[in-house]
Design a protein around this motif. Structure first.
Motif, short mmCIF file in Angstrom:
data_model
loop_
_atom_site.label_atom_id
_atom_site.label_comp_id
_atom_site.label_asym_id
_atom_site.label_seq_id
_atom_site.Cartn_x
_atom_site.Cartn_y
_atom_site.Cartn_z
N ASP A 63 0.83 -1.20 0.00
CA ASP A 63 0.00 0.00 0.00
C ASP A 63 0.87 1.26 0.00
O ASP A 63 0.57 2.23 -0.70
CB ASP A 63 -0.91 0.01 1.22
N ALA A 64 1.94 1.24 0.78
CA ALA A 64 2.84 2.39 0.82
C ALA A 64 3.50 2.60 -0.53
O ALA A 64 3.67 3.73 -0.99
CB ALA A 64 3.89 2.20 1.91
N GLY A 65 3.88 1.50 -1.19
CA GLY A 65 4.49 1.60 -2.51
C GLY A 65 3.53 2.18 -3.53
O GLY A 65 3.91 3.02 -4.36
N GLN A 66 2.26 1.76 -3.46
CA GLN A 66 1.26 2.29 -4.39
C GLN A 66 1.04 3.78 -4.14
O GLN A 66 0.94 4.57 -5.09
CB GLN A 66 -0.05 1.53 -4.24
N LEU A 67 0.97 4.17 -2.89
CA LEU A 67 0.81 5.59 -2.54
C LEU A 67 1.94 6.42 -3.11
O LEU A 67 1.71 7.50 -3.68
CB LEU A 67 0.76 5.73 -1.02
N VAL A 68 3.16 5.92 -3.02
CA VAL A 68 4.32 6.65 -3.55
C VAL A 68 4.29 6.69 -5.07
O VAL A 68 4.54 7.73 -5.69
CB VAL A 68 5.62 6.02 -3.01
N ARG A 69 4.00 5.57 -5.71
CA ARG A 69 3.95 5.53 -7.17
C ARG A 69 2.95 6.53 -7.73
O ARG A 69 3.19 7.16 -8.76
CB ARG A 69 3.60 4.12 -7.66
N GLU A 70 1.82 6.67 -7.04
CA GLU A 70 0.76 7.54 -7.53
C GLU A 70 1.01 9.02 -7.24
O GLU A 70 0.41 9.89 -7.88
CB GLU A 70 -0.58 7.12 -6.90
N ASN A 71 1.88 9.32 -6.27
CA ASN A 71 1.96 10.70 -5.79
C ASN A 71 3.36 11.29 -5.69
O ASN A 71 3.51 12.43 -5.26
CB ASN A 71 1.30 10.78 -4.40
N VAL A 72 4.38 10.52 -6.09
CA VAL A 72 5.76 11.02 -6.04
C VAL A 72 6.36 10.95 -7.44
O VAL A 72 6.17 9.95 -8.15
CB VAL A 72 6.62 10.20 -5.04
N ASP A 73 7.09 11.98 -7.82
CA ASP A 73 7.80 12.00 -9.10
C ASP A 73 9.11 11.22 -8.93
O ASP A 73 10.14 11.78 -8.55
CB ASP A 73 8.09 13.44 -9.52
N LEU A 74 9.05 9.93 -9.19
CA LEU A 74 10.20 9.08 -8.95
C LEU A 74 11.37 9.42 -9.87
O LEU A 74 12.54 9.31 -9.47
CB LEU A 74 9.81 7.61 -9.10
N ASP A 75 11.09 9.84 -11.09
CA ASP A 75 12.17 10.22 -12.00
C ASP A 75 12.94 11.41 -11.45
O ASP A 75 14.17 11.44 -11.47
CB ASP A 75 11.61 10.56 -13.38
N ALA A 76 12.22 12.40 -10.94
CA ALA A 76 12.89 13.57 -10.37
C ALA A 76 13.66 13.20 -9.10
O ALA A 76 14.76 13.71 -8.86
CB ALA A 76 11.85 14.66 -10.06
N LEU A 77 13.09 12.31 -8.32
CA LEU A 77 13.76 11.89 -7.10
C LEU A 77 15.06 11.16 -7.41
O LEU A 77 16.11 11.44 -6.81
CB LEU A 77 12.83 10.99 -6.28
N ILE A 78 15.03 10.25 -8.37
CA ILE A 78 16.24 9.52 -8.76
C ILE A 78 17.28 10.48 -9.31
O ILE A 78 18.48 10.38 -9.00
CB ILE A 78 15.88 8.44 -9.80
N ALA A 79 16.85 11.45 -10.10
CA ALA A 79 17.78 12.41 -10.70
C ALA A 79 18.45 13.28 -9.64
O ALA A 79 19.56 13.80 -9.86
CB ALA A 79 17.05 13.28 -11.71
#
Length: 444
Positions: A213-229
């Motif tokens: 559930d926490a992973g889904q929440l993050v996928r839907e609401n966090v810009d993972l590409d920007a975070l990785i960059a």
């Protein structure tokens, strides 16, 4: 061949405890793992609970990094655990700049010290409950507090509505802080807590669902590409630290009552050629008699007093082992080596009696903080006069402690601590020792 550069990393930090930092950390680990990335987790400071959750979410052992207790060489070697990963994520402790007043081996124990040392930018988890643009002022203050700590962006947590989000984003834009994610309120994935922190991973029957559930929440609401960059590192890879094991064959108590062993110690023992032989006191298992030392780590024996009192094979087997061989206990393990534990209801549960210690939870008193110790008596792996660094965190009170003190113990300010530990020579020549503090590292 030694790698020339370390993988990029980030520290997930916050202004204070209770912001949802651990939930965000677990969600990031799960979401990035689902992308096929190999993410190495770390935990800043002395903590047993969070790393166990990290391990489940990431599939990799989470290692503690502690700037107060560990020297720069040890920190660099342990940070190199991340070699071969795509990304490093380190979870901070308390607030970003919260540490002790006096610097230890490398720093004060604050997450900011680790960020500066490793060159890992900080992602701030800001709880926007009860505020809007003011959240940006808090984040901006954190970003400007130390010039050697870089804040890469903000994940805003517990946002109540689209209007609330718009106001928070406006404030962050004015402050010049990138918003990497906005998480709505979702109490269903809040982590349950206990008096010593989060409930242990093995006590969470729905842990996988919670992490999902926490992973889904993050996928839907966090810009993972920007975070990785945003990830970066200035760390130089180093060889793993050399840690002297307490013996060649180590009988290690390992179950829900005795689970607090730092991964870096186990890794160091095994790297030095030692064999670790786990056994479960709760399952009434004695230590393997072929082992040459027994180690009883901390945990929650006070929650299992009745079971341990009835574990006759364990108790008699440990006493037989201790007659001729060394046994050492930390915190909960130390209490189990004593005569008795009195639980919060006032019920007295007999323990193994290797030491005369009697402890009680009937009247709770917090004992918390870093500890330095100079040994009056050798313990397995460390000689008389050896200097150790660790931490103490429990609510038990000493009722009786008749044995000789094990060490001269001080807190992070250098002030004496009355919990000195205990030592007793058994009739057959075996040495029993115990402390309330958890060993992190030998002091350099």
């Amino acid at each position: 061949m030694t790698p020339r550069s370390a993988p990029p990393g980030l520290i997930i930090a916050a202004p204070a405890s209770g912001t949802g930092k651990t939930t965000v950390m677990l969600g990031l680990l799960a979401a990035l793992r689902d992308r096929g990335l190999v993410v190495q987790p770390f935990k800043n400071g002395p903590d047993y609970i969070d790393p166990a959750f990290h391990r489940v979410a990431s599939g990799r052992e989470s290692v503690n990094l502690d700037t107060w207790a560990m020297g720069p060489g040890m920190l660099a070697g342990l940070a190199s655990t991340g070699q071969g990963s795509d990304l490093v994520l380190a979870e901070g402790s308390m607030g970003l700049f919260d540490g002790v007043a006096r610097k230890g081996a490398t720093g004060t124990g604050a997450g900011a010290d680790l960020a500066a040392l490793m060159g890992w930018p900080v992602v701030l988890v800001i709880d926007a409950s009860g505020q809007a643009q003011t959240a940006a002022a808090v984040a901006l203050g954190l970003a400007r507090f130390r010039s050697d700590v870089q804040v890469a962006g903000v994940i805003v947590n517990r946002v109540a509505s689209p209007r609330h989000e718009a106001l928070v984003r406006a404030g962050m834009a004015e402050a010049g802080l990138p918003v990497l994610g906005v998480l709505p309120k979702r109490g269903a994935i809040a982590m349950p807590e206990r008096h010593l922190g989060l409930v242990q991973a093995e006590e969470q029957p729905a842990l996988q669902a919670l992490i999902s559930d926490a992973g889904q929440l993050v996928r839907e609401n966090v810009d993972l590409d920007a975070l990785i960059a945003a990830a970066a590192s200035t760390a130089t890879p180093a060889a793993p630290p050399r840690i002297t094991p307490p013996g060649q064959r180590i009988a290690l108590a390992r179950d829900a009552a005795f689970s607090f062993v730092y991964p870096h110690l186990l890794q160091g023992w095994r790297a030095a050629g030692a064999e670790v032989i786990p056994f479960s006191p709760l399952a009434d298992q004695p230590p393997d008699p072929s082992a040459d030392v027994c180690w009883l780590p901390g945990g929650y024996p006070e929650l299992h007093g009745a079971t341990l009192a009835q574990a006759h094979r364990f108790r008699s087997g440990l006493r037989a082992f201790a007659e001729t061989k060394p046994v050492h206990g930390e915190c909960g393990g130390y209490m189990a080596m004593g005569e008795a534990i009195i639980d919060k209801e006032g019920i007295r549960h007999p323990m193994t009696g290797l030491l005369g210690l009697v402890t009680s939870y009937e009247k709770r008193k917090m004992h918390l903080g870093y500890r330095s110790a100079v040994l009056r008596q050798a313990i397995p792996g460390h000689v008389t006069g050896g200097a150790l660094r660790g931490h103490e965190f429990h609510y038990s009170t000493i009722v009786t402690q008749p044995d000789a003190p094990l060490a001269d113990v001080t807190d992070a300010n250098g002030d004496p601590v009355p919990e000195t530990g205990s030592t007793r020579l058994q009739p057959g020549g075996g040495l029993s020792t115990g402390t309330f503090f958890h060993l992190i590292a030998g002091a350099s």
